[in-house]
Design a protein around this motif. Structure first.
Motif, mmCIF file in Angstrom:
data_model
loop_
_atom_site.group_PDB
_atom_site.id
_atom_site.type_symbol
_atom_site.label_atom_id
_atom_site.label_comp_id
_atom_site.label_asym_id
_atom_site.label_seq_id
_atom_site.Cartn_x
_atom_site.Cartn_y
_atom_site.Cartn_z
ATOM 1 N N PRO A 35 -4.729 -2.243 -9.602
ATOM 2 C CA PRO A 35 -5.848 -1.639 -8.861
ATOM 3 C C PRO A 35 -7.133 -1.547 -9.677
ATOM 4 C CG PRO A 35 -4.359 0.069 -9.661
ATOM 5 C CD PRO A 35 -3.756 -1.245 -10.071
ATOM 6 N N GLY A 36 -8.213 -2.050 -9.076
ATOM 7 C CA GLY A 36 -9.535 -1.845 -9.639
ATOM 8 C C GLY A 36 -10.110 -0.541 -9.117
ATOM 9 N N VAL A 39 -9.941 -0.136 -5.208
ATOM 10 C CA VAL A 39 -8.575 0.060 -4.732
ATOM 11 C C VAL A 39 -8.093 1.466 -5.082
ATOM 12 C CG1 VAL A 39 -6.170 -0.689 -4.976
ATOM 13 C CG2 VAL A 39 -8.001 -2.387 -4.790
ATOM 14 N N LYS A 40 -8.424 1.938 -6.281
ATOM 15 C CA LYS A 40 -8.023 3.295 -6.687
ATOM 16 C C LYS A 40 -8.607 4.348 -5.739
ATOM 17 C CE LYS A 40 -7.346 2.442 -11.643
ATOM 18 N NZ LYS A 40 -7.861 2.722 -13.003
ATOM 19 N N LYS A 41 -9.845 4.133 -5.325
ATOM 20 C CA LYS A 41 -10.479 5.063 -4.382
ATOM 21 C C LYS A 41 -9.740 5.066 -3.044
ATOM 22 C CE LYS A 41 -14.913 5.954 -2.105
ATOM 23 N NZ LYS A 41 -16.311 5.473 -1.919
ATOM 24 N N ILE A 42 -9.359 3.876 -2.584
ATOM 25 C CA ILE A 42 -8.629 3.778 -1.313
ATOM 26 C C ILE A 42 -7.246 4.412 -1.440
ATOM 27 C CG2 ILE A 42 -7.628 2.163 0.362
ATOM 28 C CD1 ILE A 42 -9.957 0.254 -0.301
ATOM 29 N N GLN A 55 3.350 0.058 -5.538
ATOM 30 C CA GLN A 55 2.799 -0.946 -6.442
ATOM 31 C C GLN A 55 3.734 -2.137 -6.502
ATOM 32 O OE1 GLN A 55 1.653 0.393 -10.349
ATOM 33 N NE2 GLN A 55 0.335 -1.395 -10.642
ATOM 34 N N SER A 56 3.156 -3.313 -6.377
ATOM 35 C CA SER A 56 3.930 -4.544 -6.378
ATOM 36 C C SER A 56 3.166 -5.594 -7.183
ATOM 37 C CB SER A 56 4.190 -4.998 -4.943
ATOM 38 O OG SER A 56 5.056 -6.099 -4.907
ATOM 39 N N ASP A 57 3.369 -6.851 -6.855
ATOM 40 C CA ASP A 57 2.620 -7.911 -7.535
ATOM 41 C C ASP A 57 1.958 -8.806 -6.495
ATOM 42 O OD1 ASP A 57 4.673 -9.552 -6.519
ATOM 43 O OD2 ASP A 57 5.817 -9.433 -8.376
ATOM 44 N N ASP A 74 -7.183 -13.395 1.800
ATOM 45 C CA ASP A 74 -7.724 -12.925 0.521
ATOM 46 C C ASP A 74 -7.585 -11.403 0.462
ATOM 47 O OD1 ASP A 74 -9.041 -12.537 -1.858
ATOM 48 O OD2 ASP A 74 -11.040 -12.885 -1.036
ATOM 49 N N HIS A 75 -6.437 -10.939 -0.014
ATOM 50 C CA HIS A 75 -6.123 -9.507 0.043
ATOM 51 C C HIS A 75 -6.770 -8.700 -1.077
ATOM 52 C CE1 HIS A 75 -3.305 -10.396 -3.199
ATOM 53 N NE2 HIS A 75 -2.729 -11.318 -2.429
ATOM 54 N N ARG A 76 -7.211 -9.341 -2.149
ATOM 55 C CA ARG A 76 -7.895 -8.683 -3.264
ATOM 56 C C ARG A 76 -7.064 -7.535 -3.848
ATOM 57 N NH1 ARG A 76 -13.470 -7.316 -0.538
ATOM 58 N NH2 ARG A 76 -14.028 -6.522 -2.601
ATOM 59 N N GLY A 77 -5.742 -7.718 -3.808
ATOM 60 C CA GLY A 77 -4.856 -6.763 -4.455
ATOM 61 C C GLY A 77 -4.471 -5.566 -3.626
ATOM 62 N N LEU A 78 -4.755 -5.599 -2.298
ATOM 63 C CA LEU A 78 -4.416 -4.460 -1.440
ATOM 64 C C LEU A 78 -4.093 -4.941 -0.030
ATOM 65 C CD1 LEU A 78 -4.283 -1.304 -1.335
ATOM 66 C CD2 LEU A 78 -6.615 -1.383 -0.432
ATOM 67 N N VAL A 79 -2.945 -4.505 0.479
ATOM 68 C CA VAL A 79 -2.514 -4.876 1.832
ATOM 69 C C VAL A 79 -1.977 -3.633 2.522
ATOM 70 C CG1 VAL A 79 -0.836 -6.206 3.184
ATOM 71 C CG2 VAL A 79 -1.951 -7.260 1.206
ATOM 72 N N MET A 80 -2.313 -3.469 3.789
ATOM 73 C CA MET A 80 -1.742 -2.383 4.593
ATOM 74 C C MET A 80 -0.756 -2.986 5.592
ATOM 75 S SD MET A 80 -3.554 0.409 7.134
ATOM 76 C CE MET A 80 -3.902 1.618 5.864
ATOM 77 N N GLU A 81 0.390 -2.348 5.711
ATOM 78 C CA GLU A 81 1.390 -2.748 6.692
ATOM 79 C C GLU A 81 1.527 -1.640 7.727
ATOM 80 O OE1 GLU A 81 5.573 -5.022 6.277
ATOM 81 O OE2 GLU A 81 5.577 -2.992 5.452
ATOM 82 N N ILE A 82 1.528 -2.016 8.998
ATOM 83 C CA ILE A 82 1.670 -1.053 10.090
ATOM 84 C C ILE A 82 2.929 -1.403 10.867
ATOM 85 C CG2 ILE A 82 0.605 -0.039 12.133
ATOM 86 C CD1 ILE A 82 -2.103 -0.946 11.072
ATOM 87 N N GLU A 83 3.851 -0.473 10.868
ATOM 88 C CA GLU A 83 5.113 -0.690 11.581
ATOM 89 C C GLU A 83 5.144 0.173 12.832
ATOM 90 O OE1 GLU A 83 8.193 0.242 8.847
ATOM 91 O OE2 GLU A 83 7.880 -1.553 7.619
#
Length: 260
Positions: A35-36, A39-42, A55-57, A74-83
């Motif tokens: 996280p940059g 991302v840390k703020k989010i 946290q993953s890779d 282009d996720h830039r190190g962050l993805v949200m999953e909605i189930e």
């Protein structure tokens, strides 16, 4: 459903914390790599909202976004999953109810009420960009037809990302018949402006307090029956060598003129 884009993810987190929680996406989960600062703020906002973050890779994140449109991978190190959960969001409104609420004269503290109708605008990038302009220039409602348009506001992440998250907030109504919707708006005191080449110069028009702008398809323009509902056809004066502006750019220009 998988969501990428910092703006879109932030807006879904904000919606989950809002007062209309019945309409907020359920089953939210974040995956992040290194996280940059952004991302840390989010992640901090997600923690406050009670949304788990794992946290993953980048390989895991690449797998999650593999089924998305190429522009969204282009996720830039962050993805949200909605189930699961309800896809309907709080900003999707019932058109008939909205009309009842906004009939008659405007309150003294309100100098203009703007509605945007999109006729056969099928590219979600254009719809998202127009919604973003609607947010910036204070449009009160966007009206989309149920068919022959990019109307899946809740589930279309191209719209969400192109709108920079505004698609979670700008009121949107999905209707079966745009001609009937235009008639209802006229009966409620709105003046209908159709955007098309060869119309009156938008800079010379004194727009009504209650105004509707109809934007048509770049290929075919406004449908004939819908154009008959227009009180005035407006155009944007240009000096370029090609014949017209992109529909989302044209909408932004007209919304700016209306907001002045």
């Amino acid at each position: 459903m998988v969501v990428t884009g910092f703006h879109s993810i932030e807006e879904k987190i904000r919606a989950s914390k809002g007062k209309d929680k019945a309409y907020a996406p359920a089953g939210l989960k974040l995956y992040y790599s290194k996280p940059g600062p952004r991302v840390k703020k989010i992640l901090a906002a997600a923690k406050e909202a009670g949304i788990p973050a794992i946290q993953s890779d980048d390989k895991k994140l690449d797998t999650l976004v593999a089924g998305l449109d190429e522009t969204l991978r282009d996720h830039r190190g962050l993805v949200m999953e909605i189930e699961g959960g309800e896809k309907q969001t709080a900003n999707i409104v019932d058109f008939d109810s909205w009309i009842k609420t906004h009939s008659g004269d405007l309150p003294e503290n309100k100098n203009r009420l703007i509605v945007v109708i999109l006729d056969s605008v099928t590219d979600p990038h254009n719809v998202g960009a127009i919604i973003r302009s609607c947010d910036q220039f204070g449009a009160a409602l966007v009206v989309l037809p149920e068919h022959n348009s990019a109307s899946d506001i809740a589930g279309n992440e191209v719209i969400g990302r192109t709108s920079a998250g505004a698609s979670a907030w700008v009121p949107v109504a999905i209707v079966n018949n745009l001609v009937r919707a235009a008639e209802q708006l006229k009966n409620a005191g709105f003046w209908i402006y159709g955007a098309d080449a060869g119309g009156e110069n938008c800079r010379k028009i004194e727009f009504a307090q209650k105004s509707v702008i109809i934007m048509g398809s770049e290929g075919t323009g406004i449908a004939q029956l819908l154009e008959k509902q227009c009180d005035t056809i407006v155009s944007i004066p240009t000096c370029g060598k090609i014949d017209s502006l992109n529909v989302s750019v044209a909408a932004g220009v007209l919304l700016y003129e209306l907001s002045k």
